[in-house]
Design a protein around this motif. Structure first.
Motif, PDB file in Angstrom:
ATOM      1  N   LYS A 103       0.853  -1.188   0.000  1.00  0.00           N
ATOM      2  CA  LYS A 103       0.000   0.000   0.000  1.00  0.00           C
ATOM      3  C   LYS A 103       0.884   1.231   0.000  1.00  0.00           C
ATOM      4  CE  LYS A 103      -2.123   1.074   3.799  1.00  0.00           C
ATOM      5  NZ  LYS A 103      -2.995   1.043   5.004  1.00  0.00           N
ATOM      6  N   ALA A 104       0.298   2.386  -0.287  1.00  0.00           N
ATOM      7  CA  ALA A 104       1.061   3.636  -0.293  1.00  0.00           C
ATOM      8  C   ALA A 104       1.621   3.896   1.100  1.00  0.00           C
ATOM      9  CB  ALA A 104       0.177   4.788  -0.742  1.00  0.00           C
ATOM     10  N   CYS A 105       2.770   4.569   1.162  1.00  0.00           N
ATOM     11  CA  CYS A 105       3.508   4.729   2.409  1.00  0.00           C
ATOM     12  C   CYS A 105       3.552   6.191   2.849  1.00  0.00           C
ATOM     13  CB  CYS A 105       4.927   4.190   2.241  1.00  0.00           C
ATOM     14  SG  CYS A 105       4.972   2.400   1.938  1.00  0.00           S
ATOM     15  N   ASP A 106       3.601   6.372   4.171  1.00  0.00           N
ATOM     16  CA  ASP A 106       3.651   7.710   4.740  1.00  0.00           C
ATOM     17  C   ASP A 106       5.042   8.324   4.647  1.00  0.00           C
ATOM     18  OD1 ASP A 106       0.872   7.791   6.072  1.00  0.00           O
ATOM     19  OD2 ASP A 106       1.738   5.905   6.784  1.00  0.00           O
ATOM     20  N   ALA A 132       1.838   8.020   0.092  1.00  0.00           N
ATOM     21  CA  ALA A 132       0.437   8.294   0.399  1.00  0.00           C
ATOM     22  C   ALA A 132       0.175   9.798   0.321  1.00  0.00           C
ATOM     23  CB  ALA A 132       0.111   7.770   1.788  1.00  0.00           C
TER      24      ALA A 132
END
Length: 251
Positions: A103-106, A132
């Motif tokens: 998933k997209a990352c911070d 993200a």
């Protein structure tokens, strides 16, 4: 001598594979201002120090760390186990250009590995696909402190256009759609500690393992590296760490 093994040995005393102190690593990660349960991606993670320090900073974060070096990943896994962090990090041996996180990352980090993507601009395009909304990118990139002369270029195996000066580096970042929210430039002391650690770790290993088939090659590599640093790029090549967010992003 296998270059991945050489690099792993050279970073024994300075597992942060960049000219920066542990205190400044922690400051940069803290300034990323991630949520406690952040998703972190480290592209070209090496021995894994940036990844693990991010997990220590953000207590319920999870991380994905990618590198081509089996030896570096083995050391990263050992360190994660020693610090009780193994259950929060997934290590992947492979090409950072091809890896897709679940998933997209911070926080997406690429420190000293922009060459793997073909340069700064290509790296920013690539990491942008993994961030993200409102997330942060940490880039570690070389720059010219002053115009390099021929000995410097020969020591680095570089050409003048491989790096920019610092102002032009920031200009390139903004042109690519990002803007710095914090940064750090390696000090002369940080550079010296890194280089003495790099050459010293490798030399010490060779002296302690005189019968190893790679011992002479390690000594030669340390000597060549030290000469290139002292007679070439010391005070000429700089290194900057830039925390970036999208110009049109919001948290």
């Amino acid at each position: 001598m296998d270059r991945y093994l050489l690099s792993a040995l050279a970073h024994t005393d300075h597992p942060i594979a960049a000219p920066v102190s542990p205190a400044n690593v922690e400051k940069l990660i803290q300034r990323a201002e991630c949520p406690p349960d952040a998703r972190v991606l480290d592209l070209g993670c090496g021995p894994g120090e940036w990844t693990l320090r991010a997990l220590q900073q953000y207590p319920t974060a999870r991380a994905f760390a990618v590198d081509m070096s089996e030896e570096a990943l083995r050391r990263a896994e050992d360190t994660a186990r020693d610090r009780g962090l193994s259950d929060r990090v997934t290590y992947v041996r492979g090409d950072a250009r091809e890896y897709q996180p679940p998933k997209a990352c911070d926080l997406v980090m690429c420190v000293g590995a922009t060459h793997a993507f073909g340069g700064l601009e290509d790296t920013l395009r690539a990491v942008g696909e993994h961030v993200a909304p409102g997330g942060t990118v940490l880039i570690g990139e070389g720059f010219w402190e002053r115009t390099p002369d021929q000995p410097t270029l020969e020591a680095l195996g570089a050409s003048p256009d491989d790096f920019r000066d610092l102002a032009s580096t920031v200009d390139a970042v903004e042109k690519a759609g990002w803007t710095p929210v914090h940064g750090h430039v390696s000090s002369p002391d940080e550079w010296d500690d890194y280089e003495w650690s790099w050459t010293g770790s490798l030399t010490r290993w060779a002296l302690d393992h005189p019968g190893h088939p790679d011992a002479e090659a390690a000594i030669a590599a340390a000597r060549e590296h030290r000469t290139g640093w002292l007679r070439g790029y010391r005070g000429v090549l700089g290194f900057a760490f830039l925390l970036l967010r999208r110009l049109n992003g919001s948290r």
